[in-house]
Each structure stands twice: as C-alpha cells, then as structure tokens.
Design a protein around this motif. Structure first.
Motif, short mmCIF file in Angstrom:
data_model
loop_
_atom_site.label_atom_id
_atom_site.label_comp_id
_atom_site.label_asym_id
_atom_site.label_seq_id
_atom_site.Cartn_x
_atom_site.Cartn_y
_atom_site.Cartn_z
N GLY A 223 61.93 30.00 41.04
CA GLY A 223 62.63 30.86 42.00
C GLY A 223 64.05 31.22 41.57
N PRO A 224 64.89 30.23 41.28
CA PRO A 224 66.27 30.55 40.86
C PRO A 224 66.31 31.36 39.57
CG PRO A 224 66.10 28.24 41.47
CD PRO A 224 64.70 28.77 41.45
N VAL A 225 65.36 31.08 38.67
CA VAL A 225 65.33 31.84 37.41
C VAL A 225 65.03 33.30 37.69
CG1 VAL A 225 64.14 32.11 35.19
CG2 VAL A 225 64.65 29.82 36.06
N ILE A 226 64.07 33.54 38.62
CA ILE A 226 63.73 34.92 38.97
C ILE A 226 64.92 35.62 39.63
CG2 ILE A 226 62.28 36.37 40.46
CD1 ILE A 226 60.01 34.39 40.01
N LEU A 227 65.59 34.94 40.55
CA LEU A 227 66.75 35.54 41.23
C LEU A 227 67.84 35.89 40.23
CD1 LEU A 227 68.40 36.31 43.74
CD2 LEU A 227 69.05 33.93 43.98
N PHE A 228 68.15 34.94 39.37
CA PHE A 228 69.19 35.15 38.37
C PHE A 228 68.79 36.28 37.41
CE2 PHE A 228 72.08 33.77 34.93
CZ PHE A 228 73.22 33.55 35.68
N GLY A 229 67.53 36.25 36.99
CA GLY A 229 67.03 37.29 36.09
C GLY A 229 67.09 38.66 36.73
N LEU A 230 66.77 38.72 38.03
CA LEU A 230 66.79 39.99 38.76
C LEU A 230 68.21 40.56 38.80
CD1 LEU A 230 65.13 41.97 40.51
CD2 LEU A 230 65.80 40.61 42.49
N LEU A 231 69.18 39.69 39.13
CA LEU A 231 70.57 40.13 39.18
C LEU A 231 71.01 40.62 37.80
CD1 LEU A 231 72.16 37.34 41.41
CD2 LEU A 231 71.52 39.65 42.08
#
Lengths: 615, 79
Positions: A223-231
């Motif tokens: 989850g955090p990886v996806i959020l960070f990647g999205l940003l």
C-alpha cells in the motif's frame, strides 16, 4: 405564502447530498468520494415541476444531531431553525445511501422524529445493485411513513420524481411522527436493522470490490509503495506530459509578442503590452497545462475513493507528529490550494488538532507554487533522465513537495508540544466504497480549476504585475543608466536587497517578492516583467523569463529561491481565511511570522551549503 | 479479549466498550457509526508494519478506520 419555500438536504456524510444538490439546482459544488467534503451551508435554486422555485440548501453530512465537529454543528442548527438569519426549512430531503441502509437509517430516524415534512432520496441505488442488493422502495416508504424516491445523483436519475415529491411533501405533514418515535440510540439501531431487512428483497456477495482492492491498496507493505509511487508518477507527469502544451503556449505568446513589436510603433502602449501583459501575465498563463495535469490526478483520487485510503496509510505518520489521518484530507486539499484546505479542517472535531492543521496547511505545496518551481527548475536543472522514465526535473519537483510535507510534519510536532499542546488525537473514519469517476464530472472539475487559474491570471496577477510594470517604467532612465536603477521599483529593490543578499538573492528576486505577497505566481510574472523592462525590445520577443534566469542566476541562488517558496506565506487570501477560521489575528500573525523565519533560514542554508559544495 | 488482539477477518461480537478511555467526541463518533455493545465486527486491515496502526474494521456493510488505542477499549468475544 409570500416567503420563498426552502428545502434542506440532510444525511450521513458521503451519502451524495452535494451531488444531488448539483443535479437538482445546476450548481457546481465540489463533490468527491470521501466523508466531509461539504463543510458549510450552501443554497441554490430548484425549480419544481409546477415552475415554482424552491431554495434548496446543501448541508454538511452528519452522523447525529449530537454534533462532534464544527461542520456537523451547522447542520444541527439549520435543521432546528437555530441558524442565524435563516428560517426553519419547509421540507427536509433526507439522503440515504441505498447500499448502506442499516447505518444510514439510524440518523434518518433521528431526523424523522422531528416530525417535519420529509422526503427520502434513496441515493446510489446503482452501487447497491453492484453490491448485489435488491431494494424495495415501497416497503421502505411504508416503514418510514414518508415518500421514498430511488435516485442516482451523479447519473441524474430519479430527479424529476424527487422534485415532484418535494412539491407534494409540504401538503401532508406527518402528524404521526411525534407519537411514533423518540427512542434511544440502541432502540433506533435495532429499528434500523428491522427496517433495512424489510426493504432488502435479496442480497448476494457483499463488499467484493472493496475487499479485493483494499487487500492490495491497504496492504501494509504494498500500500505505501503504491501511494508513494503514485505521487512520484504525478510529479513526473506534471513535467513530462505538460511540456508539449506548455511549449506551444509559450510559442504562442512569443508569436503574439513579435507581432505586436512588428506592427506597433515604439510607444508606451506597446511596452505596456509586451513587457507588462505578454511577458508578465503570459509567463504565468503558460503553466496552465501543469495545473490541469496536477488536478487531473487529484480529482481522480478524490472521486474514486482512494483519498480515504491514502488517509489510512498516512495516519501512522500523522500520529507520530500528534495529528491524525483526519488532518490528512485538509492537508491533501492544500496541495491544490490552502484556502479550501483550511476550510476543510472544520470536519476535525478536536480544536487543537484543527488549529495545528490550519497553521501547517500553507506548507503543503499549493498549485500557485507550481509556476514558480517550474520556471526555476526549467531554467537551472538540466532536462536529463537519471534512470528509466525518471527525469531529473520531475525528481527535483518531487523533492520540493517532500520538503513541504516534512516541514509541515516537523512544525506540527513542535506546535503539538508547545502552543497547541493537547492529548494525542485519534482517527476514526468511514472508508467510502470505490466508484468509477464520471468523465463529465471530471471534465467539469478540471474546467473549474483551469478557470480559477486563468481568472487569477486575468485579475489579481494582471493588476499586481501592471502596477509593478508602472513602477519599473518610471521615472525614465537617463541615457547610459539602466531603467531598473532609475525606477521607483529599482529603489525599492535596492532598499530590500541588503536584507536578502546574505541568503543569495539578487536584486530582481528581492523585488519580485514584494508583489508576490498578493499571490505566489506573481513572483514569476514580476521576474518576467522586470527582465523585459530591462531588456531591449528585440530580446523581449526572443527570450522568455526562463532563458534570462538560466543566463543570470547561479545554481545556489536559484535553489535558495526554491527553498524560500517552500515556506514563505506569500498569499494574502490564505492569511485572510486563517483569520476567519481562527476568529482573530493572533494565529494568522503567528503563522506568517514563523513561515517567514523558516523561509529565510532555509533559503540561507540552501544557498550557503550549495555554495560550499561548489554547485 | 479486546478487538485489538482479535483474529484477523474473524467476526467478533462487542460485549463492552470502555467509553471513559475514549475522548468524548471519539466515543460519540464510534457510537454513531454503530460501534457499540452487541455489534458484530471484524478486523479486516492492519496498518503499516511496525506498529500495525491504524486498523480497519468491517461493521455491517461499512469499513471503518480507527486506531489500535480505540480497539483496546473495545471488549469482544467470538460471534
């Protein structure tokens, strides 16, 4: 009856009240898929089938009349006729989420207990169907004793029936209501369960979409990886996708400028057009593509329901500095603009928590900073890639956003242990169901944001830039003297420069900061106008502000300017809204003071370190 | 046993809530969302590694995020 009739939209948060309000009145209130989007009362005009106008009032969502936050308090007051300058609404339009009947019927009963003429909008019936629910509106109507109209606000379904029901409602006020209810919360909850059971004809697998998606998006590792990647992708896209459009706009401004120079004789009016309007305001307008791309991503995150998931993932980080995931949504809104961000803090129940969030909101990188960052980055950071699909410029932009976030977290931590001391606040939030954004809503949202940007360019940025241009143009320079040195603005710059010289700012930068108090983008138009006035006519048409900066600023100076804008509270409107939301000048004064100190210190540190490193 | 320590994705019935351990507005909010004695809930997501905070629970057809400190105040039994 001479007074205009009124109807108020009431219901749980995220039931779709504002979407219904927009659909019924043609208004364009902000709608998004998370609880707490609407924080104030808004009025619009609904035309009944008979042609009679009704004032429709949109209210913040509420779980109970026993208000826990400032926005819920507004709803309670309006519905009880205690809101200043407003009569009791004639009709209540109770908005219920069809896919979450059992929960929404609890507050619904509290509303119905008032015994006011009421109509129920059974909203989002399409999502209920997706969840495998088949509902019986007639049974629900029978159980509640009021008309029930199935609607899908975002797809404009059921609106005519709802308007007709509103017209009918007042004619038969419910006399039974007073005798039927007035029960305790557990009793109400039990009743809600029974009523829901009676209205649901059949149900199959539940929460399938949410479970599957959340398993990945809320996964503690992925989850955090996806959020960070999205940003990360967003900031890359802001540069990469915008470039062709921005180049085309810039080219267009250049062509117009050349045409003006070629066709008009050298005159005051020509200078006004080329140096003030085209170089100045034009330099801001070319950032429209970047703004649109940024908002494209923000709107999609809001409309799908991912925003609430981001709040969930960020809560841990927020807890570390004494805030909660509740503060995350106002702070995330502040990436667009601190003004709606600060207003969104009304959904935060804890007063100290709310104050801290207001004070750090200006540290979030608002879209007005984008032109400033983009112009400096484009001028001094080479457009190279440092890995597959990773541009250096996008990376620097990402770092600036991170600097704002880290700054806000550190400041919040300090505030929570000093001026806004209080118990650690919690985080309780309903996770909305995922929804596919409707293209038309997305387009309207983008158009609104683009229009706001252009209107700012045409009003405040235009006026401030023109005022600066006049101050730069007079008095006229003697032969051999530079126009900048001779002008009023030049004298102001010379006065201010000694203060800013230690942190690496040159005279043009010092001057640009003054009009940029009105709005941050003005820093760009001010620099553009300053350089345009100083340059010969031919150069104006040929060279944009980016080229001038690239040619005349050292890298440490440019980086110091970027660091300054991470912190500096250069926005009159933000200061004004902070005053309104904190009821006084004390906190805005504190906010402006600490932000300027941070801006000075960090611009200085950046300049000295970069110089020491020999950049 | 508190909700915090309850098995993942197993349905639990709330037997008691220690309201005094919760801030007033948080208690109000939890009650309004149906987190109260007798309700059936299940922990379906746990937060970021390390502290595993916050958590998400399923109640009825809703998913609600809350902190582990709240879950510690919620006494449950297997449903």
């Amino acid at each position: 009856m001479s007074r205009k009739r009124t109807a108020a939209l009431v219901g749980n948060p995220n039931a779709g009240k504002s979407a219904l309000f927009n659909a019924l009145t043609g208004a364009r209130q902000k709608i998004a898929n998370y609880p707490g989007v609407t924080v104030e009362r808004k009025a619009g005009r609904l035309t009944l089938p008979s042609g009679e106008p009704v004032e429709l009032i949109d209210l913040p969502g509420s779980y109970s009349f026993d208000a826990a936050s400032p926005d819920e308090e507004v709803t309670r007051k309006v519905i009880h006729g205690e809101f200043d300058g407003e009569a009791l609404p004639d009709v209540i339009v109770l908005v219920i989420d069809a896919a979450n009947l059992e929960q929404h019927l609890v507050f619904a009963q509290e509303v119905l207990e008032l015994g006011r003429p009421t109509v129920v909008a059974l909203n989002m019936v399409d999502l209920a169907e997706r969840d495998g629910l088949v509902l019986d509106p007639a049974a629900l109507s029978e159980a509640l004793g009021v008309p029930v109209v199935p609607t899908v606000a975002v797809r404009r379904k059921g609106l005519t029936d709802l308007a007709a029901a509103i017209a009918e409602a007042e004619t038969h006020a419910d006399e039974e209501a007073h005798t039927r209810w007035h029960i305790t919360l557990p009793e109400r909850r039990l009743a809600a369960k029974h009523i829901a059971r009676g209205a649901i004809l059949s149900k199959s697998a539940r929460h399938t979409v949410e479970n599957g998606a959340d398993r990945i998006l809320l996964n503690p590792w992925i989850g955090p990886v996806i959020l960070f990647g999205l940003l990360f992708v967003i900031f890359q896209a802001v540069f990469a996708w915008a470039t062709p459009f921005a180049d085309a706009l810039e080219g267009g401004v250049g062509v117009i400028s050349s045409a003006v120079v070629d066709t008009m004789p050298s005159s005051f009016v020509r200078d006004f057009l080329t140096e003030g309007v085209l170089a100045g305001v034009g330099s801001v307008v070319v950032f429209l593509p970047q703004i649109v791309i940024l908002f494209f991503f923000i709107l999609i995150m809001e409309a799908t329901g991912y925003m609430a998931r981001a709040a969930f993932l960020m809560d841990r980080l927020m807890a570390g500095v004494g805030l909660s995931g509740k503060s995350f949504i106002p702070l995330l809104s502040s990436f667009a603009c601190a003004i709606p961000g600060i207003m969104a803090t009304r959904s935060i129940p804890d007063a100290k928590d709310r104050l801290t969030t207001i004070l750090v909101a200006p540290l979030m990188t608002c879209s007005a900073r984008l032109p400033v960052y983009a112009v400096i980055i484009a001028a001094v950071i080479p457009s190279t890639t440092i890995g597959p699909g990773i541009g250096l410029q996008g990376l620097v932009l990402f770092a600036l956003y991170l600097a704002g976030i880290v700054g806000a977290m550190v400041v919040a931590l300090v505030l929570r242990h000093s001026v806004a001391k209080g118990a650690a606040s919690g985080f309780i939030m309903e996770m909305p169901r995922y929804q596919l954004p409707r293209l038309k809503d997305l387009a309207i949202g983008l158009w609104q944001r683009a229009w706001v940007f252009l209107r700012r360019a045409g009003t405040i940025i235009f006026m401030v830039t023109i005022a600066l241009w006049l101050m730069l143009s007079f008095p006229k320079a003697e032969p051999g003297e530079s126009q900048m040195d001779a002008s009023v603005a030049g004298m102001i710059a010379s006065g201010l420069h000694p203060v800013l010289e230690p942190i690496g700012f040159n005279r043009e930068m010092s001057l640009a900061l003054v009009p940029a108090m009105a709005a941050r983008e003005v820093a760009v138009s001010a620099l553009a106008t300053t350089y345009a006035v100083d340059a010969s006519d031919e150069d104006v048409a040929a060279e944009g502000v980016t080229d001038r900066i690239a040619a005349s600023w050292s890298l440490p100076t440019a980086l110091a300017f970027l660091a300054w804008f991470v912190f500096a509270p250069q926005c009159i409107s933000t200061i004004a809204v902070a005053r309104r939301e904190t009821n006084g000048w004390k906190w805005p004064a504190f906010m402006v003071g600490y932000l300027f100190v941070l801006a000075y210190v960090f611009a200085g540190l950046t300049f000295w370190i970069a110089t020491a490193l020999g950049l | 046993m508190t909700l915090d320590g309850f098995d993942h994705e197993k349905t639990a019935r709330i037997v008691a809530v220690n309201w005094t351990a919760l801030a007033e507005d948080e208690g109000k909010r939890l009650k309004a969302l149906g987190v109260d004695e007798g309700a059936e809930v299940a922990v379906i997501h746990r937060g970021i590694f390390g502290t595993r905070d916050p958590i998400a629970i399923r109640i009825g057809r809703m998913t609600i995020a809350l902190r582990r400190s709240h879950a510690l105040a919620i006494e449950v039994e297997p449903a």
